[in-house]
Design an enzyme around this catalytic site. Structure first.
Site, PDB file in Angstrom:
ATOM      1  N   LYS A   1       0.857  -1.182   0.000  1.00 40.84           N
ATOM      2  CA  LYS A   1       0.000   0.000   0.000  1.00 40.84           C
ATOM      3  C   LYS A   1       0.892   1.230   0.000  1.00 40.84           C
ATOM      4  O   LYS A   1       1.658   1.460   0.931  1.00 40.84           O
ATOM      5  CB  LYS A   1      -0.902  -0.016   1.230  1.00 40.84           C
ATOM      6  CG  LYS A   1      -1.737   1.249   1.356  1.00 40.84           C
ATOM      7  CD  LYS A   1      -2.787   1.122   2.430  1.00 40.84           C
ATOM      8  CE  LYS A   1      -3.541   2.420   2.597  1.00 40.84           C
ATOM      9  NZ  LYS A   1      -4.605   2.317   3.593  1.00 40.84           N
TER      10      LYS A   1
ATOM     11  N   LYS B   1      -2.055  -1.442  -3.956  1.00 40.81           N
ATOM     12  CA  LYS B   1      -2.936  -0.285  -3.885  1.00 40.81           C
ATOM     13  C   LYS B   1      -2.122   0.995  -3.879  1.00 40.81           C
ATOM     14  O   LYS B   1      -1.147   1.064  -3.138  1.00 40.81           O
ATOM     15  CB  LYS B   1      -3.764  -0.391  -2.601  1.00 40.81           C
ATOM     16  CG  LYS B   1      -4.601   0.809  -2.286  1.00 40.81           C
ATOM     17  CD  LYS B   1      -5.199   0.683  -0.918  1.00 40.81           C
ATOM     18  CE  LYS B   1      -5.884   1.991  -0.610  1.00 40.81           C
ATOM     19  NZ  LYS B   1      -6.311   2.105   0.737  1.00 40.81           N
TER      20      LYS B   1
HETATM   21  C1  PBG Z   1      -7.541   3.163   5.534  1.00 35.50           C
HETATM   22  C2  PBG Z   1      -7.780   3.105   4.078  1.00 35.50           C
HETATM   23  C3  PBG Z   1      -7.577   4.116   3.121  1.00 35.50           C
HETATM   24  C4  PBG Z   1      -8.047   3.597   1.911  1.00 35.50           C
HETATM   25  C5  PBG Z   1      -8.475   2.300   2.155  1.00 35.50           C
HETATM   26  N1  PBG Z   1      -8.274   2.013   3.491  1.00 35.50           N
HETATM   27  C6  PBG Z   1      -7.114   5.503   3.250  1.00 35.50           C
HETATM   28  C7  PBG Z   1      -5.741   5.829   3.597  1.00 35.50           C
HETATM   29  O1  PBG Z   1      -4.861   4.993   3.746  1.00 35.50           O
HETATM   30  O2  PBG Z   1      -5.543   7.026   3.785  1.00 35.50           O
HETATM   31  C8  PBG Z   1      -8.079   4.345   0.600  1.00 35.50           C
HETATM   32  C9  PBG Z   1      -9.125   3.917  -0.366  1.00 35.50           C
HETATM   33  C10 PBG Z   1      -9.357   4.868  -1.476  1.00 35.50           C
HETATM   34  O3  PBG Z   1      -8.674   5.898  -1.649  1.00 35.50           O
HETATM   35  O4  PBG Z   1     -10.282   4.587  -2.252  1.00 35.50           O
HETATM   36  N2  PBG Z   1      -6.237   3.295   5.943  1.00 35.50           N
END
Ligand code: PBG
Length: 324
Positions: free
Chosen positions: A196, A249
């Site tokens: 991520k 992601k």
């Molecule tokens: C929680 C989380 C996030 C997303 C999914 N789970 C936000 C982040 O890390 O700030 C992002 C999903 C999206 O942008 O569609 N940590």
């Protein structure tokens, strides 16, 4: 390989029937997962400004959206929660009566065939908006593991098929697997947000989940956008700790990472087409600059072609309808 004029690639592109016959990549509705945002109350449906078509809903309304998705053949939903109150530790994350927990129970009752995934993270529940507990202004890794395990357990007890930790703390997959196993929840799967990346593509989501950090950013725990080798190490770590499905992601800007993770691990792989990717397509289409449906399908096909087995996308229901 034969050469021109003996070999003419255009021969197989002349009709849709010929193109379909030799198409290498296919998308199926059952591979799509729709993110949904649960909040307290009943009859609540609040539009998210920066994500046209996406809403925060109470559980009754959420079940309607999930039913529409299931009717279109969508494989699963991914639940996020907007709690009644937030505090320093994010204690409502493991409230068995929280919006996510209630949504899981409702979905398992109403739509038992739909796969229910829950996002496990602290950022929606902490007053400061970080993905873990703050100690001296920094997110404390090991102290956060205990909280994430409690949250995952609460989701699993409610009946979630899959819990999906998105916090990026080191060791969280192992901690959650141990907690689930100790509680006898042997069949709850873990979909780990393993690679991520920190970046600007999550902006609209933070409106939707009300989870923008009050100070600083997430670069101290999410990955640096420049690193593909590290993405592989992160993914292997999660696999060794017990992840059943791994994830890359965002999706579109990281297709190389998707391809490498799939090729090198062979594990079931999810890719998350995040809020910023969605918002860009919506915004350009609104201005009439691109053909919305075609760009939507092409973006999903590209993610699939790179190697994703599962695609998490705000387009899931609409794309599934078009695929039918
Ligand atoms: C929680 C989380 C996030 C997303 C999914 N789970 C936000 C982040 O890390 O700030 C992002 C999903 C999206 O942008 O569609 N940590």
């Amino acid at each position: 390989m034969p050469e021109f004029p003996r070999y003419r690639p255009r021969r197989l592109r002349r009709t849709e029937a010929l193109r379909a016959l030799v198409r290498e990549t296919r998308l199926s509705p059952s591979q799509l997962v729709l993110p949904l945002f649960a909040r307290p109350g009943t009859g609540v449906r609040q539009a998210v400004q920066s994500m046209p078509g996406v809403h925060q809903t109470s559980v009754d309304e959420l079940v309607k959206d999930a039913r529409a998705a299931a009717d279109a053949g969508v494989g699963g939903v991914l639940l996020f929660g907007i709690p009644e109150r937030k505090d320093e530790q994010g204690t409502s994350a493991w409230d068995d009566d929280g919006p996510v927990q209630r949504a899981v129970r409702a979905l398992k009752q109403e739509l038992p065939q739909l796969v229910v995934v829950t996002d496990v993270c602290m950022c929606e529940y902490t007053s400061h908006g970080h993905c873990g507990v703050l100690v001296n202004g920094e997110v404390d890794n090991d102290a956060t593991l205990e909280l994430l395990s409690r949250e995952a357990l609460s989701h699993a007890r409610a009946g979630a098929d899959i819990v999906a930790p998105s916090d990026m703390m080191d060791g969280r997959v192992g901690a959650i697997r141990t907690a689930l196993d100790d509680a006898g929840l042997l069949n709850t799967a873990i979909m780990s947000y393993s690679a991520k990346f920190a970046g600007a593509f999550y902006g609209p989501f933070r409106d939707a989940a009300e989870s923008t950090p009050q100070s600083g950013d997430r670069r101290g725990y999410q990955m640096d956008a420049a690193n593909a080798e590290e993405a592989l190490r992160e993914t292997w770590l999660d696999i060794e700790e017990g992840a059943d499905i791994v994830m890359v992601k965002p999706a579109g800007p990281y297709l190389d990472v998707i391809a490498r993770v799939k090729a090198e691990t062979g594990y079931p792989l999810a890719a998350y087409q995040v809020s910023g990717e969605f918002a860009m397509i919506q915004a350009a289409a609104d201005r009439g600059w691109i053909d919305r449906e075609r760009v939507m399908m092409e973006s999903l096909l590209g993610i699939r072609r790179a190697g994703a087995d599962v695609i998490i996308t705000y387009f899931a229901t609409e794309a599934a309808r078009l695929l039918r």
